[in-house]
Scaffold this motif. Structure first.
Motif, PDB file in Angstrom:
ATOM      1  N   MET A  99       1.022  -1.312  -0.078  1.00 22.23           N
ATOM      2  CA  MET A  99      -0.016   0.011   0.018  1.00 22.23           C
ATOM      3  C   MET A  99       0.901   1.327  -0.064  1.00 22.23           C
ATOM      4  N   GLY A 100       1.920   1.286   0.976  1.00 21.09           N
ATOM      5  CA  GLY A 100       2.757   2.323   0.753  1.00 21.09           C
ATOM      6  C   GLY A 100       3.549   2.615  -0.209  1.00 21.09           C
ATOM      7  N   ILE A 101       4.014   1.514  -1.072  1.00 20.54           N
ATOM      8  CA  ILE A 101       4.814   1.676  -2.396  1.00 20.54           C
ATOM      9  C   ILE A 101       3.526   2.247  -3.449  1.00 20.54           C
ATOM     10  N   GLU A 102       2.485   1.730  -3.419  1.00 20.88           N
ATOM     11  CA  GLU A 102       1.518   2.341  -4.356  1.00 20.88           C
ATOM     12  C   GLU A 102       1.203   3.742  -4.226  1.00 20.88           C
ATOM     13  N   ASP A 103       1.266   3.978  -2.748  1.00 20.95           N
ATOM     14  CA  ASP A 103       0.610   5.395  -2.341  1.00 20.95           C
ATOM     15  C   ASP A 103       1.845   6.264  -2.809  1.00 20.95           C
ATOM     16  N   VAL A 104       2.953   5.951  -2.617  1.00 20.53           N
ATOM     17  CA  VAL A 104       4.406   6.853  -2.904  1.00 20.53           C
ATOM     18  C   VAL A 104       4.543   7.039  -4.451  1.00 20.53           C
ATOM     19  N   ASN A 105       3.852   5.873  -4.887  1.00 21.30           N
ATOM     20  CA  ASN A 105       4.314   5.786  -6.595  1.00 21.30           C
ATOM     21  C   ASN A 105       3.246   7.045  -7.123  1.00 21.30           C
ATOM     22  N   ASN A 106       2.180   7.017  -6.282  1.00 17.53           N
ATOM     23  CA  ASN A 106       1.098   7.856  -6.881  1.00 17.53           C
ATOM     24  C   ASN A 106       1.046   9.268  -6.477  1.00 17.53           C
ATOM     25  N   ASP A 107       2.061   9.286  -5.789  1.00 16.43           N
ATOM     26  CA  ASP A 107       2.333  10.773  -5.191  1.00 16.43           C
ATOM     27  C   ASP A 107       3.373  11.499  -5.973  1.00 16.43           C
ATOM     28  N   PRO A 108       2.984  12.501  -6.896  1.00 18.25           N
ATOM     29  CA  PRO A 108       3.868  13.277  -7.558  1.00 18.25           C
ATOM     30  C   PRO A 108       4.954  14.103  -7.142  1.00 18.25           C
ATOM     31  N   THR A 109       4.661  14.330  -5.743  1.00 14.42           N
ATOM     32  CA  THR A 109       5.376  15.345  -5.052  1.00 14.42           C
ATOM     33  C   THR A 109       6.904  14.613  -4.660  1.00 14.42           C
ATOM     34  N   ILE A 110       6.715  13.082  -4.443  1.00 20.24           N
ATOM     35  CA  ILE A 110       7.889  12.310  -3.976  1.00 20.24           C
ATOM     36  C   ILE A 110       8.466  11.563  -4.855  1.00 20.24           C
ATOM     37  N   LEU A 111       9.889  11.554  -5.019  1.00 20.98           N
ATOM     38  CA  LEU A 111      10.477  10.794  -6.042  1.00 20.98           C
ATOM     39  C   LEU A 111       9.954  10.848  -7.384  1.00 20.98           C
ATOM     40  N   PRO A 112       9.801  12.202  -7.815  1.00 25.59           N
ATOM     41  CA  PRO A 112       9.372  12.439  -9.236  1.00 25.59           C
ATOM     42  C   PRO A 112      10.257  11.583 -10.338  1.00 25.59           C
ATOM     43  N   GLY A 113       9.686  10.977 -11.174  1.00 24.59           N
ATOM     44  CA  GLY A 113      10.312  10.405 -12.250  1.00 24.59           C
ATOM     45  C   GLY A 113      10.629   9.006 -12.024  1.00 24.59           C
ATOM     46  N   TYR A 114      10.520   8.620 -10.650  1.00 23.91           N
ATOM     47  CA  TYR A 114      11.135   7.422 -10.220  1.00 23.91           C
ATOM     48  C   TYR A 114       9.931   6.449  -9.808  1.00 23.91           C
ATOM     49  N   LYS A 115      10.026   5.223  -9.704  1.00 24.76           N
ATOM     50  CA  LYS A 115       8.804   4.310  -9.105  1.00 24.76           C
ATOM     51  C   LYS A 115       9.566   3.344  -8.452  1.00 24.76           C
ATOM     52  N   LEU A 116       9.070   3.178  -7.273  1.00 26.72           N
ATOM     53  CA  LEU A 116       9.490   2.031  -6.366  1.00 26.72           C
ATOM     54  C   LEU A 116       8.878   0.817  -6.747  1.00 26.72           C
ATOM     55  N   ARG A 117       9.878  -0.221  -6.746  1.00 30.64           N
ATOM     56  CA  ARG A 117       9.455  -1.676  -7.038  1.00 30.64           C
ATOM     57  C   ARG A 117      10.121  -2.368  -5.809  1.00 30.64           C
ATOM     58  N   MET A 118       9.536  -3.548  -5.562  1.00 31.99           N
ATOM     59  CA  MET A 118      10.234  -4.462  -4.433  1.00 31.99           C
ATOM     60  C   MET A 118      10.160  -5.849  -4.748  1.00 31.99           C
ATOM     61  N   THR A 119      10.985  -6.665  -4.549  1.00 31.97           N
ATOM     62  CA  THR A 119      11.198  -7.957  -4.628  1.00 31.97           C
ATOM     63  C   THR A 119      10.535  -8.424  -3.205  1.00 31.97           C
ATOM     64  N   VAL A 120       9.642  -9.589  -3.224  1.00 37.58           N
ATOM     65  CA  VAL A 120       9.497 -10.095  -2.140  1.00 37.58           C
ATOM     66  C   VAL A 120       9.945 -11.576  -1.857  1.00 37.58           C
ATOM     67  N   ASP A 121      10.356 -11.836  -0.812  1.00 37.91           N
ATOM     68  CA  ASP A 121      10.848 -13.100  -0.256  1.00 37.91           C
ATOM     69  C   ASP A 121      10.372 -13.458   1.053  1.00 37.91           C
ATOM     70  N   ASN A 122       9.835 -14.807   1.078  1.00 35.47           N
ATOM     71  CA  ASN A 122       9.685 -15.363   2.602  1.00 35.47           C
ATOM     72  C   ASN A 122      10.812 -15.837   3.475  1.00 35.47           C
ATOM     73  N   THR A 123      10.945 -15.248   4.344  1.00 36.26           N
ATOM     74  CA  THR A 123      12.145 -15.745   4.949  1.00 36.26           C
ATOM     75  C   THR A 123      11.924 -16.855   6.080  1.00 36.26           C
ATOM     76  N   ALA A 124      10.482 -17.171   6.211  1.00 31.66           N
ATOM     77  CA  ALA A 124       9.898 -18.279   7.177  1.00 31.66           C
ATOM     78  C   ALA A 124      10.353 -17.749   8.479  1.00 31.66           C
ATOM     79  N   CYS A 125      10.729 -16.714   8.904  1.00 28.06           N
ATOM     80  CA  CYS A 125      11.239 -16.215  10.377  1.00 28.06           C
ATOM     81  C   CYS A 125      12.453 -16.991  10.472  1.00 28.06           C
TER      82      CYS A 125
END
Ligand SMILES: NCCCC(=O)O
Length: 776
Positions: free
Chosen positions: A36-62
């Motif tokens: 949700m945070g990544i989506e909201d940041v990416n949708n916010d033109p005032t922060i990191l303009p011209g960039y788009k955050l992406r993230m890999t996701v791995d399960n660490t199984a704790c």
């Protein structure tokens, strides 16, 4: 690894590590918030303009191994990651943060709480938006103090550093707040023995640091041991999933039903980071906490996934990263670095240092409250205290460490629910219950003793009334009186022995204890002293080889008795002067039982002994004197065994009495010593033995005399009867004839006795009880 969606903006990749399984699968609730945070940041033109955050996701199984492997796999992939997001579990954060800085990666965890992660020398580029678990300890202490809980126990899953360090911090802080830790129990795999140990230490308030998979086993054991409900309070970690007790972990099985667990866990407290901003104004994301929470649950439908309670931290993590990257980009542009965020490489120490510097000064209003980092990279914030009410953790108070006084601010309208209607006491109070002789038993034994005294008095009256009768006279009535006096002393001793603190004060019981010793010993000396000394006279007379008239007066025998009594007086006086008896108390916690009228109180029996330090020396001397007296008695009883004059021969009586006393002493003294803590049994034993020995002795002495008296109700002297009496053919009345017959019989008996005595002594021996003084 999740696949990603292409965009025209330049992609900045983050490396996301999340626990979806294992002891704390908090990634299940955190990942949606981070996305949700990544989506909201990416949708916010005032922060990191011209960039788009992406993230890999791995399960660490704790799991540290799985998490480290995921990190390396991602690092060796072609896409360069700018930062690591995570991990969730502290063990994984520790294992990865110790390595990630070598790739010049700044790492930011959304939930890892181990105090170990505050060590900047090891985790050089590590930050977290979640406060360390140990930072909740002041709130726990404040909670404890609020309810006067000054005695606690701790239970720790010690193989997990997160918990070991948190407990260690608590143990360090608690004493300075007047909190005593009764026991600190640690376990690694199976916590059940440690739960039982808490009970053994009578712990009522338990501060627990463990994961929820262990919590199920712990509360199952607590259920079985009845360590829940109105008498107990549990304070545990606050990051368990909702309805955590319903989850199943094959590696940590338990045999309680869900209903049983629900019964055991009701009312537990948690101390945890306060996840929602107290400010109603929107923060950096443009959202208030309530808006975030509504959107989060609308999107995910999550309300019971582990980590959902900490979702605001996941969301704010992304904003912290975006904010830092945004400012770093601006700084690079401002300082004309000629490279941008997308140019970051794992060798770019300069840009990594820039990230660090900017991160240190990052500060914004998040949905979880003000976000900023201290010099250790830790988030500082409010702590919330929750209580499980109707299977839901309800916030009942908030603790703000920055407010002086460190008090919990209780939530208005959300009262704490106490199962017993009030907070449980922090410990079981102990009530000392003196082990005293039961009143009924005392009165029963006193009745026996009074019976004995009455019997002695009857014998005394009989002895005085008929002292001039030959049969009585020959058995030394004066000495018999002394024997009876000794018996009365022994019976009084029975009464004194039963008077302890059940009837009188401590001082009073000390006096009765001393009086008991005196009376019993004097009674023994009087009774056996008199009995043996009068038999000694018989012995002297019948062993007199000089054929002289033997004159041993009563007062001489009484003098012997007085010597006995004098010895007692000397020993007891010395005892009193040198080493006086005292009442000694001895608590018996091993015999304690729960007060049937008060569950929070135990009754601790207390033995009270009448003792002195060197009492065994004095009792030893007394036993030795009495033992010698008994030996002497045995000797003379043996020597006079052949005297067949019934009125003279007490040897059988002495033999029986001796046998009786020795056997009773041999059994009674050791048994009474062994049973001295069983006051009723001990008192019964002593009383019965003293009563039996004394009664038997005086009955053996007097009942034959009474029988004899009844057989011959008149004295052995002829009386002139009135002529009006009926006469027989011999010219005597019936009564006169009876008297004459008895006198003849007496005469024959005396002649026989004289012959025997003469034969035995080898001479003619005169028995002149008026002159010789042989009032035996
Ligand atoms: N806030 C959850 C902590 C879990 C962990 O540090 O392992």
């Amino acid at each position: 690894t999740n696949d990603t969606v292409a965009d025209h903006r330049t992609e900045l990749w983050l490396l996301g590590l999340f626990p979806f399984s294992g002891p704390w699968p908090g990634g299940l609730g955190q990942l949606p918030a981070v996305l949700m945070g990544i989506e909201d940041v990416n949708n916010d033109p005032t922060i990191l303009p011209g960039y788009k955050l992406r993230m890999t996701v791995d399960n660490t199984a704790c799991d540290a191994g799985v998490g480290t492997n995921a990190l390396y796999e991602q690092l060796y992939k072609p896409t360069t990651k700018l930062m690591v997001v995570g991990a969730g579990c502290s063990a994984v954060s520790q294992a990865t943060a110790i390595a990630s800085h070598l790739w010049n990666l700044v790492q930011l965890s959304y939930s890892s709480a181990s105090p170990a992660l505050s060590d900047k020398s090891m985790y050089k580029k590590f930050y977290r938006v979640f406060p360390p678990e140990s930072s909740f300890n002041p709130a726990k202490i404040s909670l404890l103090r609020a309810f006067d809980w000054n005695k606690v126990g701790t239970l720790t899953e010690s193989q997990v550093e997160l918990f070991a360090l948190t407990t260690s911090d608590f143990l360090q802080k608690a004493p300075s707040h007047g909190i005593e830790v009764l026991t600190s129990e640690s376990f690694s795999i199976d916590p059940r023995e440690q739960v039982r140990n808490l009970k053994r230490h009578s712990v009522r308030i338990i501060v627990g640091n463990f994961y929820e998979n262990k919590a199920r086993v712990i509360f199952c054991e607590a259920y079985k041991k009845k360590m829940y409900g109105p008498k107990y309070a549990w304070i545990i970690t606050g990051f368990f999933s909702r309805l955590w007790w319903k989850n199943v972990d094959p590696d940590n099985p338990h045999d309680c039903s869900i209903e049983q667990l629900e019964e055991a866990i009701q009312g537990y407290f948690t101390a945890d980071a306060n996840p929602n901003s107290l400010s109603q104004a929107p923060g950096i994301s443009g959202k208030t906490y309530d808006q975030f929470a509504t959107e989060y649950s609308n999107r995910t439908g999550y309300s019971n996934k582990t980590g959902y309670g900490e979702a605001p931290y996941g969301y704010d993590s992304v904003w912290a990263i975006a904010s830092m990257l945004n400012r770093s980009q601006q700084e690079m542009e401002l300082n004309v670095w000629n490279r941008s965020l997308e140019n970051f490489s794992y060798q770019d120490t300069e840009m990594a240092n820039l990230f660090l510097r900017v991160m240190n000064s990052t500060q914004f209003q998040g949905v979880s409250g003000p976000v900023m980092f201290d010099e250790k990279g830790d988030r500082r914030g409010l702590t919330q205290i929750e209580q499980l009410q109707d299977n839901t953790e309800v916030r009942v108070g908030v603790y703000d460490p920055s407010v002086r006084g460190e008090l919990v601010r209780w939530e208005p309208g959300r009262p704490i629910r106490w199962i017993g209607g009030r907070p449980p006491p922090d410990s079981i109070t102990e009530k000392i219950v003196p082990k005293v002789i039961s009143t009924n038993l005392f009165f029963a034994m006193t009745s026996l003793a009074v019976l004995g005294i009455v019997m002695s008095l009857i014998f005394l009256v009989f002895n005085i009334r008929y002292r001039h009768r030959r049969y009585i006279k020959m058995s030394s009535p004066n000495l018999n009186n002394v024997i009876l006096l000794g018996a009365i002393f022994a019976f009084i001793a029975i009464i004194l022995c039963g008077i302890d603190t059940n009837l009188v004060s401590l001082e009073g019981s000390l006096i009765t204890c001393k009086c008991y010793n005196w009376t019993l010993s004097l009674g023994f000396s009087l009774a056996f002293g008199a009995m043996f000394s009068k038999t000694w006279r018989v012995h002297k007379i019948f062993t007199n080889k000089q054929m002289q008239r033997m004159v041993i007066k009563d007062f001489q025998l009484l003098a012997i008795v007085c010597i006995q009594v004098g010895l007692d007086v000397v020993v007891f006086s010395a005892w009193e002067a040198l080493d006086p008896l005292q009442i000694v108390f001895f608590d018996r916690p091993l015999e304690q039982v729960t007060d049937p009228d008060n569950d929070n109180q135990v009754l601790v029996p207390q033995s009270r002994y009448c003792e002195s330090e060197n009492m065994w020396y004095f009792t030893g001397i007394l036993y030795a004197i009495k033992g010698l007296l008994l030996l002497f008695g045995a000797f003379i009883a043996f020597e006079t065994r052949k005297v067949t004059v019934p009125a003279l021969n007490d040897s059988k009586l002495i033999g029986i009495s001796l046998y009786n006393v020795v056997i009773l002493c041999l059994i009674g003294v050791p048994v009474a010593l062994m049973m001295k803590d069983e006051v009723d049994a001990c008192y019964t034993l002593i009383s019965i033995f003293v009563f039996f020995a004394t009664t038997l002795t005086i009955c053996l002495l007097f009942i034959p005399k009474i029988i004899n008296r009844n057989k011959h109700p008149k004295p052995g002297t002829m009386k002139i009867k009135s002529h009006e009496s009926a006469t027989t053919s011999t010219g005597f009345s019936d009564i006169e004839a009876e008297d004459i017959a008895r006198l003849r019989e007496d005469n024959e008996n005396l002649k026989t006795s004289l012959r025997e005595v003469s034969t035995w002594c080898g001479s003619n021996f005169l028995l002149d009880d008026e002159e010789s003084g042989i009032n035996i």
